[in-house]
Design a protein around this motif. Structure first.
Motif, PDB file in Angstrom:
ATOM      1  N   GLU A 190       1.012  -1.258  -0.279  1.00  0.00           N
ATOM      2  CA  GLU A 190       0.362  -0.027  -0.119  1.00  0.00           C
ATOM      3  C   GLU A 190       1.516   1.918   0.334  1.00  0.00           C
ATOM      4  O   GLU A 190       0.849   1.707  -1.087  1.00  0.00           O
ATOM      5  CB  GLU A 190      -0.936   0.124   1.223  1.00  0.00           C
ATOM      6  CG  GLU A 190      -1.743   0.998   1.082  1.00  0.00           C
ATOM      7  CD  GLU A 190      -3.385   1.025   2.764  1.00  0.00           C
ATOM      8  OE1 GLU A 190      -3.900   2.281   2.545  1.00  0.00           O
ATOM      9  OE2 GLU A 190      -2.664  -0.036   2.965  1.00  0.00           O
ATOM     10  N   HIS A 248      -9.048   5.929  -1.103  1.00  0.00           N
ATOM     11  CA  HIS A 248      -8.776   4.031  -1.518  1.00  0.00           C
ATOM     12  C   HIS A 248      -7.924   4.313  -2.461  1.00  0.00           C
ATOM     13  O   HIS A 248      -7.752   5.555  -3.110  1.00  0.00           O
ATOM     14  CB  HIS A 248     -10.360   3.929  -2.532  1.00  0.00           C
ATOM     15  CG  HIS A 248     -10.320   2.849  -2.303  1.00  0.00           C
ATOM     16  ND1 HIS A 248      -9.947   1.596  -3.552  1.00  0.00           N
ATOM     17  CD2 HIS A 248     -10.554   1.263  -1.268  1.00  0.00           C
ATOM     18  CE1 HIS A 248     -10.439   0.852  -3.447  1.00  0.00           C
ATOM     19  NE2 HIS A 248     -10.611   0.257  -2.155  1.00  0.00           N
ATOM     20  N   LEU A 269      -7.725   2.861  -5.599  1.00  0.00           N
ATOM     21  CA  LEU A 269      -8.440   2.934  -6.996  1.00  0.00           C
ATOM     22  C   LEU A 269      -8.660   4.502  -7.211  1.00  0.00           C
ATOM     23  O   LEU A 269      -8.577   5.771  -7.821  1.00  0.00           O
ATOM     24  CB  LEU A 269      -9.528   2.193  -6.901  1.00  0.00           C
ATOM     25  CG  LEU A 269      -9.765   0.963  -6.741  1.00  0.00           C
ATOM     26  CD1 LEU A 269     -10.781   0.314  -7.841  1.00  0.00           C
ATOM     27  CD2 LEU A 269      -8.859   0.875  -8.185  1.00  0.00           C
ATOM     28  N   VAL A 315      -7.301  -3.527  -3.114  1.00  0.00           N
ATOM     29  CA  VAL A 315      -7.927  -2.846  -3.494  1.00  0.00           C
ATOM     30  C   VAL A 315      -9.737  -3.349  -4.209  1.00  0.00           C
ATOM     31  O   VAL A 315     -10.398  -2.440  -3.372  1.00  0.00           O
ATOM     32  CB  VAL A 315      -7.619  -3.651  -5.393  1.00  0.00           C
ATOM     33  CG1 VAL A 315      -9.023  -2.731  -5.959  1.00  0.00           C
ATOM     34  CG2 VAL A 315      -6.441  -2.530  -5.653  1.00  0.00           C
ATOM     35  N   SER A 350     -10.837   6.442  -9.996  1.00  0.00           N
ATOM     36  CA  SER A 350     -10.500   5.459 -10.530  1.00  0.00           C
ATOM     37  C   SER A 350     -11.550   5.177 -11.861  1.00  0.00           C
ATOM     38  O   SER A 350     -10.783   3.811 -12.500  1.00  0.00           O
ATOM     39  CB  SER A 350     -11.839   4.864  -8.929  1.00  0.00           C
ATOM     40  OG  SER A 350     -12.926   5.259  -9.739  1.00  0.00           O
ATOM     41  N   SER A 388      -3.822   4.909  -8.686  1.00  0.00           N
ATOM     42  CA  SER A 388      -4.755   4.230  -9.411  1.00  0.00           C
ATOM     43  C   SER A 388      -3.639   5.051 -10.570  1.00  0.00           C
ATOM     44  O   SER A 388      -3.637   3.613 -11.380  1.00  0.00           O
ATOM     45  CB  SER A 388      -5.681   5.336  -9.496  1.00  0.00           C
ATOM     46  OG  SER A 388      -5.309   7.018  -9.979  1.00  0.00           O
ATOM     47  N   ILE A 405      -2.563   0.947 -10.637  1.00  0.00           N
ATOM     48  CA  ILE A 405      -2.773   0.371 -10.986  1.00  0.00           C
ATOM     49  C   ILE A 405      -3.705   0.235 -12.513  1.00  0.00           C
ATOM     50  O   ILE A 405      -3.518  -0.881 -13.284  1.00  0.00           O
ATOM     51  CB  ILE A 405      -3.827  -0.634 -10.347  1.00  0.00           C
ATOM     52  CG1 ILE A 405      -3.278  -0.342  -8.522  1.00  0.00           C
ATOM     53  CG2 ILE A 405      -5.001  -1.381 -10.154  1.00  0.00           C
ATOM     54  CD1 ILE A 405      -4.560  -0.031  -7.706  1.00  0.00           C
TER      55      ILE A 405
END
Length: 653
Positions: free
Chosen positions: A508, A563, A565, A551, A605, A571, A574
């Motif tokens: 994270e 978050h 995302l 996630v 996201s 974001s 990912i």
């Protein structure tokens, strides 16, 4: 009749008399005869009685004066202190003045004093020192007082101190205490004063650089000066002609090669002069200064192969570690690694033992580590010294801007996303004399190969890839295949396995980090050329699972952090992983995004879920399209334009 020989000192020695059983013993000294000698065997000797007359009456001597001896320890201590003060007054010319200045200094250096009061005290101290500043500047106490006064006095007083010290700057520059005052004066000097100071250094740059203390002044002047002033100091180290004729120095050429071509100087003469300047500096080990690093870099650009090899040999070892903290010093280190022999590279690597942590975190030192990991073929030595030390600080390195470079170089070498153009240029530098020699030898080898082919002969060196030159093993940069070297350093050493464990533990934090996201991206994708596959596929599967679990956590409004995302860095990371790593993309879809795309249709996201429409896996792309198409038709999800997706990829890099 022959003269009698003079008696030597040996004749004064006591005679040895043969004792019983042939043993020698020393003879007893002669004793004064006394009336009682006849009765010595029966009775004891009478002691010698001194004269009872007082000493004052013997031979007309005067009675000695008796000093008063202190009775207590406190009195003896005070008396010793008075005697020490008296000796210091005789030995030091300005001892009383120094005592007065130290009292003022104790008041000036207090933190709770007002600025106006401190300025008054500084003016008072300067008034006491006026006319005597050059004499007392070398004192341990007075130099500190002067530094404080220069820091807090007015500009007029600073100029007055500068004018008084100006004729003595060269002599003060070599004093252990006065050197700090000189550097303080340079920090507070105006442009005209700095120009005057650098002008006063003409003819003294090389001698001061050879002095352990004086070199600090030259380095400080080099750092605070502008580009032309720096060039003025460097020109004096290049050639005696430039030292004698100051008018030749005023030019815009910054490279030594350009200076030689413009002034039509003899290259051999410049090399000889620079060798005479640099040799004492290298022997004394004064290698911490950037002006010396610049001079060495320029010297290697014009030196012949033997001269350059001598410098590389002298720098190989712990000395090189002291100079890789600057841009030019780092480049000199890279050249030593690139053109040094195997033995010299080994000395350099061993000299880094215990300091890889500092080197890896340094802006320029990290580039030397990158060069070592890309050049040296002895992977066992690298694993034993450098890799072992990096493994102990992996958690710090993955989040450090400079520390991650060594790891990224192993995962994705010479990538323009992680190395700036200046860094890539540093890695591509080489010494011209070595390249010329290699070019000539290669041309000779090609000619001889053609000749022998015509004669039907076969060369063994052509099959092995070695040149026929005498010192070919010295000049070759690397023989081992780069991918093989990377696998040995990453997988065989165990570094990659520990790196994956760190990424799983700190997933994270790495995804949210500006610098850590690039490390976890390369690890998840398996590195360039699939260096981590297939040996560590099981470990990577666990890492995919960890990221997908993070996630899949539900979105909470009251959380401090966004978050993953919706975070800016995570974001984009990912999204890039979905496009470049199909296995991770399918794992993430099944565990975290399938059936939940409507929740992430807005904000950062939305770029993540729309990336599945561009996925390389056809089945995954079709599955995502079924769920995303209704959201697109209803206007809930907006597809980013082509330039927006390109910008998202650029933001990641």
């Amino acid at each position: 009749m022959a003269a009698k020989p003079l008696k030597s000192n040996d004749s004064k020695k006591r005679k040895r008399i043969a004792g019983p059983k042939g043993e020698e013993r020393k003879s007893n000294p002669k004793r004064l005869k006394s009336p009682s000698t006849n009765n010595s065997q029966s009775g004891s000797k009478k002691p010698f009685k001194a004269s009872k007359r007082p000493p004052s009456k013997q031979h007309g001597a005067k009675p000695p004066t008796q000093k008063h001896v202190p009775d207590t320890k406190k009195q003896r201590r005070l008396l010793a202190k008075e005697l020490a003060e008296a000796r210091k007054k005789k030995r030091k010319k300005h001892y009383t003045l120094e005592q007065e200045l130290s009292i003022l200094w104790e008041k000036m250096r207090r933190r709770d004093i007002a600025k106006e009061d401190r300025s008054k005290l500084a003016s008072e101290a300067l008034g006491k020192m006026k006319g005597k500043i050059p004499e007392i500047a070398s004192s341990h106490v007075s130099s500190r007082v002067l530094q404080t006064c220069v820091k807090h006095c007015s500009q007029e007083e600073k100029s007055a101190v500068f004018m008084e010290l100006q004729p003595h700057f060269i002599s003060l520059a070599t004093n252990t205490y006065a050197v700090h005052l000189v550097t303080k004066m340079l920090d507070n000097a105006s442009k005209d004063q700095l120009s005057e100071f650098i002008s006063s250094l003409y003819g003294h740059v090389a001698p001061l650089l050879r002095h352990m203390v004086g070199s600090l002044v030259i380095e400080h002047a080099y750092n605070v000066g502008n580009a032309s002033q720096k060039q003025t100091l460097l020109m004096e180290l290049y050639s005696p002609e430039l030292q004698l004729f100051k008018d030749l120095v005023s030019m815009k050429e910054t490279r030594l090669v350009d200076v030689i071509s413009k002034l039509q100087l003899q290259r051999s003469s410049v090399v000889r002069h620079m060798s005479s300047v640099l040799q004492p500096i290298l022997e004394k080990g004064i290698l911490d200064h950037s002006i010396i690093h610049r001079t060495l870099m320029e010297y290697l650009t014009i030196a012949d192969q033997s001269s350059a090899a001598d410098v590389i040999q002298q720098l190989s070892g712990p000395l090189l570690v002291r100079m890789i903290h600057t841009r030019d010093g780092s480049r000199v280190g890279i050249l030593c690694i690139k053109h040094g022999s195997a033995k010299e590279r080994k000395k350099i690597i061993k000299g880094m033992k215990g300091q890889c942590d500092k080197i890896a975190r340094d802006r320029f030192g990290s580039m030397v580590l990158v060069s070592i990991l890309s050049t040296v073929d002895d992977t066992k030595l690298l694993s034993k010294i450098i890799i072992r030390e990096l493994e102990g600080i992996l958690k710090e390195l993955v989040l450090d801007q400079n520390g991650r470079r060594s790891l990224l170089q192993l995962l994705h070498p010479n990538c323009s996303r992680y190395l700036s153009p200046d860094d890539l240029m540093s890695l591509s530098l080489s010494i011209p004399s070595f390249n010329t020699k290699q070019k000539e030898s290669s041309e000779v080898n090609e000619a001889s190969d053609e000749e022998k082919r015509d004669n039907g002969e076969i060369l063994v060196e052509a099959n092995t890839g070695k040149s026929a030159g005498k010192n070919s093993d010295v000049n070759e940069v690397a023989k081992k295949d780069p991918l093989t070297r990377r696998r040995e350093l990453l997988i065989n050493s165990g570094l990659a396995e520990k790196l994956i464990d760190v990424c799983s533990e700190m997933a994270e934090n790495l995804l949210r980090s500006k610098f850590g996201k690039e490390v976890i991206y390369e690890v998840v994708t398996g590195g360039a050329d699939g260096v981590l596959h297939p040996a560590l596929d099981e470990k990577l599967e666990k890492l995919y699972e960890v990221i997908a679990t993070l996630v899949a956590e539900p979105k909470s409004e009251g959380a401090e952090d966004d978050h993953l995302l919706e975070d800016f860095h995570s974001s984009r990371t990912i999204r890039k992983l979905i496009l470049d790593c199909p296995i991770f993309a399918s794992k993430l879809w099944e565990k975290a995004l399938k059936g939940k795309c409507a929740i992430w249709a807005q904000g950062h996201s939305c770029k993540v879920i729309t990336a599945y429409l561009e996925a390389s896996d056809l089945a995954l792309r079709e599955a995502a399209k079924k769920e995303l198409q209704p959201l697109i038709d209803s206007g809930v999800l907006t597809l980013p334009a082509v330039n927006e997706s390109a910008k998202a990829d650029q933001d990641f890099h």
